[in-house]
Design an enzyme around this catalytic site. Structure first.
Site, PDB file in Angstrom:
ATOM      1  N   GLY A  22       0.814  -1.218   0.000  1.00 31.17           N
ATOM      2  CA  GLY A  22       0.000   0.000   0.000  1.00 31.17           C
ATOM      3  C   GLY A  22       0.845   1.263   0.000  1.00 31.17           C
ATOM      4  N   ARG A  23       2.054   1.138   0.541  1.00 31.23           N
ATOM      5  CA  ARG A  23       2.919   2.325   0.617  1.00 31.23           C
ATOM      6  C   ARG A  23       4.372   1.955   0.337  1.00 31.23           C
ATOM      7  NH1 ARG A  23       4.293   3.615   6.871  1.00 31.23           N
ATOM      8  NH2 ARG A  23       4.129   1.515   7.685  1.00 31.23           N
ATOM      9  N   LYS A  53       9.787   2.219   1.296  1.00 29.16           N
ATOM     10  CA  LYS A  53       8.605   2.217   2.168  1.00 29.16           C
ATOM     11  C   LYS A  53       8.265   3.678   2.455  1.00 29.16           C
ATOM     12  CE  LYS A  53       7.423  -0.141   6.516  1.00 29.16           C
ATOM     13  NZ  LYS A  53       7.945  -1.213   7.387  1.00 29.16           N
ATOM     14  N   ASP A 100      -2.640   6.430   3.596  1.00 28.72           N
ATOM     15  CA  ASP A 100      -2.147   7.593   2.839  1.00 28.72           C
ATOM     16  C   ASP A 100      -0.881   7.284   2.055  1.00 28.72           C
ATOM     17  OD1 ASP A 100      -0.257   7.438   4.813  1.00 28.72           O
ATOM     18  OD2 ASP A 100      -0.766   9.327   5.783  1.00 28.72           O
ATOM     19  N   GLY A 101      -0.373   6.062   2.199  1.00 29.91           N
ATOM     20  CA  GLY A 101       0.813   5.671   1.428  1.00 29.91           C
ATOM     21  C   GLY A 101       2.117   6.229   1.969  1.00 29.91           C
ATOM     22  N   ASP A 132       1.717 -12.144   6.031  1.00 26.00           N
ATOM     23  CA  ASP A 132       2.330 -11.264   5.020  1.00 26.00           C
ATOM     24  C   ASP A 132       3.646 -10.703   5.519  1.00 26.00           C
ATOM     25  OD1 ASP A 132       0.351  -9.863   6.754  1.00 26.00           O
ATOM     26  OD2 ASP A 132       1.230  -8.088   5.844  1.00 26.00           O
ATOM     27  N   ASN A 133       3.958 -10.913   6.780  1.00 29.31           N
ATOM     28  CA  ASN A 133       5.237 -10.461   7.327  1.00 29.31           C
ATOM     29  C   ASN A 133       6.151 -11.651   7.636  1.00 29.31           C
ATOM     30  OD1 ASN A 133       4.290  -7.838   7.175  1.00 29.31           O
ATOM     31  ND2 ASN A 133       3.605  -7.773   9.294  1.00 29.31           N
TER      32      ASN A 133
HETATM   33  P1  AMP Z   1       2.023  -3.964   7.819  1.00 29.85           P
HETATM   34  O1  AMP Z   1       1.241  -3.988   9.094  1.00 29.85           O
HETATM   35  O2  AMP Z   1       3.079  -2.884   7.771  1.00 29.85           O
HETATM   36  O3  AMP Z   1       2.548  -5.280   7.431  1.00 29.85           O
HETATM   37  O4  AMP Z   1       0.990  -3.494   6.696  1.00 29.85           O
HETATM   38  C1  AMP Z   1      -0.187  -4.197   6.399  1.00 29.85           C
HETATM   39  C2  AMP Z   1      -0.800  -3.668   5.140  1.00 29.85           C
HETATM   40  O5  AMP Z   1      -1.196  -2.305   5.272  1.00 29.85           O
HETATM   41  C3  AMP Z   1       0.104  -3.709   3.916  1.00 29.85           C
HETATM   42  O6  AMP Z   1      -0.699  -4.011   2.809  1.00 29.85           O
HETATM   43  C4  AMP Z   1       0.627  -2.284   3.848  1.00 29.85           C
HETATM   44  O7  AMP Z   1       1.041  -1.945   2.554  1.00 29.85           O
HETATM   45  C5  AMP Z   1      -0.599  -1.499   4.279  1.00 29.85           C
HETATM   46  N1  AMP Z   1      -0.273  -0.190   4.848  1.00 29.85           N
HETATM   47  C6  AMP Z   1       0.291   0.057   6.046  1.00 29.85           C
HETATM   48  N2  AMP Z   1       0.415   1.378   6.244  1.00 29.85           N
HETATM   49  C7  AMP Z   1      -0.067   2.016   5.167  1.00 29.85           C
HETATM   50  C8  AMP Z   1      -0.220   3.398   4.756  1.00 29.85           C
HETATM   51  N3  AMP Z   1       0.153   4.405   5.537  1.00 29.85           N
HETATM   52  N4  AMP Z   1      -0.747   3.624   3.553  1.00 29.85           N
HETATM   53  C9  AMP Z   1      -1.152   2.626   2.759  1.00 29.85           C
HETATM   54  N5  AMP Z   1      -1.038   1.330   3.064  1.00 29.85           N
HETATM   55  C10 AMP Z   1      -0.509   1.012   4.260  1.00 29.85           C
HETATM   56 MG    MG Z   2       3.885  -5.930   6.115  1.00 32.19          MG
END
Ligand code: AMP
Ligand code: MG
Length: 479
Positions: free
Chosen positions: A89-90, A110, A122-123, A253-254
């Site tokens: 997403g970002r 990132k 917000d990416g 996913d992690n």
């Molecule tokens: P994470 O918890 O970092 O593994 O993220 C889980 C999901 O949320 C992934 O698909 C990320 O790309 C998305 N994500 C996390 N933070 C943001 C953000 N600020 N904007 C867009 N997507 C996000």
């Molecule tokens: Mg992740």
């Protein structure tokens, strides 16, 4: 120096899992930190990276010839709930680099702006959490634990709305690859819907070639792939446990296929020994508590096995029994890595007495909330006749007598027990200073944790646990 060479292997081989995307242009980019040793390892010119074109690469606006930045698609279980489409997403995969040892490494960003996977996000990313990922991933690397690396953090000059308005940043991350259990979950879900195993087989072949090439020789390479990933993750989680690392968000996913630690969000190092330790503010049920990590990893591997079942055997029952057998082997393998590591931490060789002593020490540590890292440092000192620090007082006296009787090797202990980990209160202090524009504390902390085993004068405060008023530390997902 000209632009570095990047390839677009993943983008080219897996268009089904890659959306071509462009980073947002940061209004006022400023390089906050650059990992020169890592740049050298990647064959990148640090001088060039510090210039405008280089900073462009590190924020996604300079696209070298041959590169084709993409957002990667994946699915995943988040806190046990399946999300059919997650994706970057970002984040963006800029491309692959061949390092000086001939290994393929992913270069990704990132915080480079919204992508089509951003959903409500917000990416963006902010300076504090990106520097935090930089610090902790580099500390993990210095501890000898497989991990993605951090190449740079660039402040974007953009204001980002979080709990307050905060300064934006982009992290450049280097990974063996960004393939995750969630990548396979997405592809398996499509395979189930269409009955076509082509993409699943291609992704598995790609994972074998890139990360577990020995599996290609096996009678069934996909079974061997699963076994190799389970082995790598058993070893990885054991290494986390041995330094008190709490990942905090072990969603599928992690969880990488390479066996590297990835996604430094709410992670932190345990101080007082307690298997129930949780730092993440959103982990209410303690699913990802320190002591649960091996079990959670086994659960994540079960989700991975499910994706590969059709490649294990045409007969579903046979496929399932193969998966179950490997999964049942996970805990014994994990335990093997962990107990070998614990013996080394205590300076002991394998014996019934040593195993008993380690169990008793664990109980004493948790009953008395002893700082996990300091304990082992104090223990090697005690082995040299200097009983002090967390071993002062008499709770360990009987135990120490029995430990000494086993003839511990204190020099060997010093090679595996870190003196310096990224202490939570010091990380917070350093990040607070960085947000004010003072990068000195981050630089100093980075310097200390980059050599965790070498005792240096004047660094006592870096080896000490947080003051009592700092208890109850909470972390956030860094979004
Ligand atoms: P994470 O918890 O970092 O593994 O993220 C889980 C999901 O949320 C992934 O698909 C990320 O790309 C998305 N994500 C996390 N933070 C943001 C953000 N600020 N904007 C867009 N997507 C996000
Ligand atoms: Mg992740």
């Amino acid at each position: 120096m000209s632009q570095p060479l990047l390839t677009a292997d993943f983008a080219r081989e897996f268009p089904e899992l890659a959306v071509r995307w462009q980073a947002e242009t940061p209004p006022a980019p400023r390089l906050l930190v650059l990992n020169e040793p890592l740049a050298n390892e990647l064959g990148l010119d640090a001088q060039w990276l510090r210039g405008p074109e280089g900073i462009g690469l590190l924020t996604g606006t300079t696209i070298p010839d041959g590169a084709s930045p993409v957002a990667q698609a994946y699915a995943g279980h988040q806190f046990g709930n399946y999300v059919p489409v997650l994706g970057d997403g970002r984040a963006l995969l800029l491309g692959e680099v061949t390092d000086t040892q001939g290994r393929h490494r992913d270069l990704s960003l990132k915080g480079s702006g919204r992508t089509s996977f951003a959903r409500g996000g917000d990416g963006l990313a902010v300076v504090g959490p990106m520097l935090r990922e930089y610090l902790i991933s580099e500390a993990m690397h210095a501890l000898g634990i497989p991990t993605t690396r951090s190449l740079s953090v660039v402040a974007t000059g953009r204001e980002v709305q979080r709990e307050a308005v905060l300064p934006g940043a982009v992290l450049a991350r280097v990974a063996a690859s960004h393939l995750r259990v969630g990548s396979f979950q997405l592809v398996a879900q499509q395979a189930r819907a269409t009955g076509d195993l082509g993409l699943l087989r291609r992704l598995a072949d790609h994972a074998i070639a890139r990360h577990h090439p020995d599996a290609a020789q096996a009678e069934n390479p996909y079974i061997a792939l699963f076994a190799a990933v389970a082995e790598a993750q058993a070893s990885l989680v054991a290494q986390w446990m041995l330094v008190g690392f709490v990942h905090g968000v072990m969603n599928t996913d992690n969880t990488t296929i390479s066996g590297e630690t990835i996604d430094y969000g709410p992670c932190a190092f345990m101080e007082a020994y307690d298997p129930a330790t949780v730092f993440s503010s959103i982990d209410h049920a303690g699913r990802y508590a320190y002591g649960n990590q091996p079990l959670v990893m086994q659960w994540n591997l079960a989700r991975f096995a499910e994706t590969l079942l059709p490649l294990f055997d045409d007969d579903e029952d046979k496929a399932l029994s193969v998966a179950v057998e490997i999964l049942e082997g996970f805990m014994p393998r994990y335990h093997g890595f962990w107990s070998a590591g614990m013996l080394a931490k205590f300076g002991l060789s394998k014996s019934m007495e040593a195993a008993g002593l380690i169990d008793q020490a664990s109980a004493l540590l948790s009953e008395n909330a002893v700082d996990f890292t300091s304990f082992f440092c104090a223990l090697s000192a005690a082995g040299r006749g200097d009983v002090g620090g967390v071993l002062a007082g008499n709770i360990f006296d009987d135990w120490l007598t029995r430990w000494r009787a086993l003839g511990p090797d204190v020099d060997a202990m010093d090679r595996v027990n870190p003196l310096y980990i990224p202490r939570n209160h010091l990380v917070e202090q350093a990040l607070t200073a960085a947000m004010r524009g003072d990068l000195v504390p981050v630089g100093k902390l980075l310097d200390v944790v980059s050599e965790p085993f070498r005792k240096r004068d004047g660094l006592q405060e870096y080896a000490a646990p947080a003051p009592p008023e700092f208890r109850g530390y909470r972390t956030f997902c860094g979004t």
